[in-house]
Write a protein that holds these residues in place. Structure first.
Motif, short mmCIF file in Angstrom:
data_model
loop_
_atom_site.label_atom_id
_atom_site.label_comp_id
_atom_site.label_asym_id
_atom_site.label_seq_id
_atom_site.Cartn_x
_atom_site.Cartn_y
_atom_site.Cartn_z
N ILE A 146 -76.33 63.12 0.08
CA ILE A 146 -76.35 62.16 1.19
C ILE A 146 -75.63 62.76 2.40
CG2 ILE A 146 -76.52 60.15 -0.33
CD1 ILE A 146 -73.52 59.65 0.18
N GLY A 147 -75.70 64.07 2.49
CA GLY A 147 -75.00 64.79 3.54
C GLY A 147 -75.54 64.58 4.94
N SER A 148 -76.68 63.87 5.08
CA SER A 148 -77.21 63.60 6.42
C SER A 148 -76.31 62.65 7.20
CB SER A 148 -78.62 62.98 6.32
OG SER A 148 -78.57 61.71 5.67
N VAL A 149 -75.51 61.84 6.48
CA VAL A 149 -74.66 60.84 7.12
C VAL A 149 -73.41 61.54 7.67
CG1 VAL A 149 -73.33 58.72 6.82
CG2 VAL A 149 -75.49 59.02 5.60
N LYS A 150 -73.38 61.71 8.98
CA LYS A 150 -72.25 62.37 9.64
C LYS A 150 -71.42 61.40 10.48
CE LYS A 150 -73.30 66.43 8.04
NZ LYS A 150 -72.44 66.99 6.95
N HIS A 151 -71.97 60.24 10.76
CA HIS A 151 -71.28 59.25 11.58
C HIS A 151 -71.13 57.96 10.78
CE1 HIS A 151 -71.76 61.49 15.44
NE2 HIS A 151 -72.80 61.99 14.78
N ALA A 152 -70.03 57.25 11.00
CA ALA A 152 -69.83 55.96 10.35
C ALA A 152 -69.09 55.04 11.31
CB ALA A 152 -69.05 56.12 9.06
N LEU A 153 -69.57 53.80 11.39
CA LEU A 153 -68.90 52.77 12.17
C LEU A 153 -68.47 51.69 11.18
CD1 LEU A 153 -68.00 51.55 14.87
CD2 LEU A 153 -70.28 50.50 15.06
N MET A 154 -67.16 51.50 11.07
CA MET A 154 -66.58 50.62 10.06
C MET A 154 -66.13 49.30 10.68
SD MET A 154 -66.67 52.71 7.49
CE MET A 154 -66.36 54.36 6.87
N GLY A 155 -66.26 48.24 9.92
CA GLY A 155 -65.77 46.95 10.38
C GLY A 155 -65.51 46.03 9.21
N ALA A 156 -64.96 44.84 9.53
CA ALA A 156 -64.74 43.74 8.59
C ALA A 156 -63.58 43.99 7.63
CB ALA A 156 -66.00 43.40 7.80
N GLU A 157 -63.03 45.18 7.60
CA GLU A 157 -61.86 45.51 6.79
C GLU A 157 -60.99 46.48 7.58
OE1 GLU A 157 -64.05 45.56 2.38
OE2 GLU A 157 -63.41 47.42 3.35
N ALA A 158 -59.72 46.56 7.20
CA ALA A 158 -58.86 47.59 7.78
C ALA A 158 -59.30 48.96 7.27
CB ALA A 158 -57.41 47.34 7.39
N LEU A 159 -59.08 49.98 8.10
CA LEU A 159 -59.41 51.36 7.73
C LEU A 159 -58.13 52.18 7.76
CD1 LEU A 159 -61.42 53.67 7.15
CD2 LEU A 159 -61.74 53.88 9.64
N PRO A 160 -57.44 52.33 6.62
CA PRO A 160 -56.23 53.16 6.59
C PRO A 160 -56.55 54.60 6.94
CG PRO A 160 -56.47 51.83 4.59
CD PRO A 160 -57.76 51.75 5.32
N GLU A 161 -55.60 55.29 7.55
CA GLU A 161 -55.83 56.70 7.91
C GLU A 161 -56.09 57.56 6.68
OE1 GLU A 161 -56.39 58.09 10.88
OE2 GLU A 161 -56.41 55.99 11.49
N SER A 162 -55.49 57.18 5.54
CA SER A 162 -55.74 57.93 4.31
C SER A 162 -57.20 57.86 3.90
CB SER A 162 -54.85 57.39 3.18
OG SER A 162 -55.09 56.01 2.97
N LEU A 163 -57.82 56.69 4.11
CA LEU A 163 -59.23 56.55 3.75
C LEU A 163 -60.12 57.27 4.77
CD1 LEU A 163 -61.29 55.40 1.82
CD2 LEU A 163 -61.21 53.22 3.08
N ARG A 164 -59.74 57.23 6.05
CA ARG A 164 -60.50 57.98 7.05
C ARG A 164 -60.49 59.47 6.72
NH1 ARG A 164 -61.16 56.47 12.74
NH2 ARG A 164 -59.25 55.23 12.61
N ALA A 165 -59.33 59.98 6.30
CA ALA A 165 -59.23 61.39 5.91
C ALA A 165 -60.09 61.66 4.67
CB ALA A 165 -57.77 61.75 5.63
N TRP A 166 -60.14 60.72 3.75
CA TRP A 166 -60.97 60.86 2.54
C TRP A 166 -62.44 61.00 2.93
CZ3 TRP A 166 -65.01 58.61 -0.04
CH2 TRP A 166 -65.15 58.88 -1.40
#
Length: 416
Positions: free
Chosen positions: A195-215
């Motif tokens: 699923i490597g085509s997905v290079k961009h993500a827009l997140m909402g409805a939940e908090a996004l911790p920096e640890s998860l962004r790094a993951w």
């Protein structure tokens, strides 16, 4: 040329403020034509509301009041200036709380956060917000239509199908909750799917911790952005990047006036101080005047890089009231009370949310006379699921075990 959606984003702060305040009297007059706002704003002269100081004298209407207002005047508490049968869609969130969608293009103004996240004409995005009763998926659809890109209407759930769609259709962008993208990536690894085509993500409805962004970056999604939106307002603020580097905070949408007020009051706090997010929204169908979201944030006092000149906030910093979001769904104290009414053996209850974002647990602590008797636990679990639409555990405790501090919902998650 600045890489922004339109010229509104690059106005000088002085021009933006002047434009918004010049439009404010007409917005107040429009709102007063609705019966609900007419009562709330009784005695207010729209022509006199031409400054932030004047706006700050108007009453605050809280999101937590919506359920009561709406039950008194279904479906929208008389806050709508367009009749319900002239709207495009009517939504129902847990509570229940009803929200409208008008017929205008990009009604939720979601193209701005999508564009900032890298969505462009001709792109393909997998929309993993729920299409069931709530509006987030339709915010994305409307933004995609404005940006002239294509949508895979995936919704939430059916993880293996999500992976298959990504592997075979090769979208460039994921839009949905952070926790669900993590689940999809883990499932793809389990299935051996690319699923490597997905290079961009827009997140909402939940908090996004920096640890998860790094993951996410470590697992092949380098461009990850947050958006801050709600079912009643639509887009409030969103993250941006300059030269590939994430900018500080979130930039405000262009169609609203933001105030940060002291929780429990309508008094604006100085820039930089944490307070409750209050929004005045320019919307022809559903105007909102000093609408308190229940969310905490603060205005950034330093200038951010890039071409966008609007005010920036620190993003979501918790709740000013006890209404809590769990796995993208709001849980209200009234729902906890509804569980207690169904089960009179519960003397007192507190809903405790623990764990980390994308891996949280909801447990209802119930004071009862005989905690050793577990015979009624399964029925309480069923009531939690029915009333909140979420899975929850139950812990029976003795009378007097819960603190006498008035808390009905305790968000004890680790946001680090």
């Amino acid at each position: 040329m600045a890489d922004t959606l339109d010229s509104l984003e690059t106005r000088t702060p002085e021009q933006r403020e002047s434009d918004l305040l010049a439009r404010l009297p007409a917005l107040i007059a429009q709102a007063k034509s609705a019966p609900g706002w007419g009562r709330i704003l009784d005695g207010v002269d729209p022509a006199a509301i031409t400054s932030r100081a004047a706006l700050a004298q108007l009453p605050v209407t809280r999101k937590s009041d919506l359920k009561t207002l709406q039950q008194e005047a279904l479906p929208f508490g008389g806050l709508n200036t367009t009749a319900p049968n002239r709207m495009a869609r009517l939504f129902m969130s847990p509570g229940p709380i009803f929200d409208p969608q008008g017929r205008g293009g990009d009604w939720w103004r979601f193209s701005r956060p999508m564009y900032a996240a890298g969505v462009r004409a001709g792109g393909l995005l997998q929309n993993c917000f729920s299409y069931h009763f709530t509006p987030a998926a339709f915010m994305v659809e409307a933004g995609a239509a404005r940006l002239d890109c294509t949508v895979i209407p995936a919704g939430a759930g059916q993880t293996e199908m999500q992976v298959q769609a990504m592997a075979e259709l090769k979208p460039d962008t994921y839009i949905g909750t952070p926790s669900f993208l993590k689940i999809i990536i883990e499932k793809a690894r389990e299935m051996g799917a690319d699923i490597g085509s997905v290079k961009h993500a827009l997140m909402g409805a939940e908090a996004l911790p920096e640890s998860l962004r790094a993951w996410f970056r470590e697992h092949g999604v380098p461009h990850v952005f947050q958006t801050y939106a709600s079912a009643d307002i639509g887009s409030i603020a969103y993250e941006t990047a300059t030269d590939g580097v994430l900018d500080p905070g979130m930039v405000l949408d262009e169609e609203l006036i933001l105030e940060i007020v002291r929780p429990g009051s309508g008094d604006p706090v100085p820039d930089g101080e944490i307070g409750e997010v209050v929004v005045t929204l320019f919307n022809a169908d559903y105007p909102l005047i000093r609408f308190a979201t229940g969310d905490l944030s603060a205005v950034l006092t330093t200038k951010a890089p890039g071409a966008r000149t609007n005010t920036r906030i620190k993003g979501w910093m918790g709740r000013a009231d006890q209404t809590t979001k769990v796995r993208a769904m709001f849980v209200h104290p009234s729902q906890v009370n509804a569980v207690m009414r169904r089960h009179p053996e519960i003397v007192k209850a507190r809903l405790v949310v623990t764990g980390q974002m994308a891996n949280d647990t909801m447990t209802l602590h119930c004071e009862v006379d005989n905690p050793a008797d577990q015979s009624g636990v399964a029925a309480i679990v069923d009531s939690i699921r029915e009333l909140t639409k979420l899975r929850g555990d139950v812990l029976l405790v003795a009378r007097g075990s819960l603190a006498n501090d008035g808390k009905v919902i305790d968000d004890a998650r680790d946001y680090k």
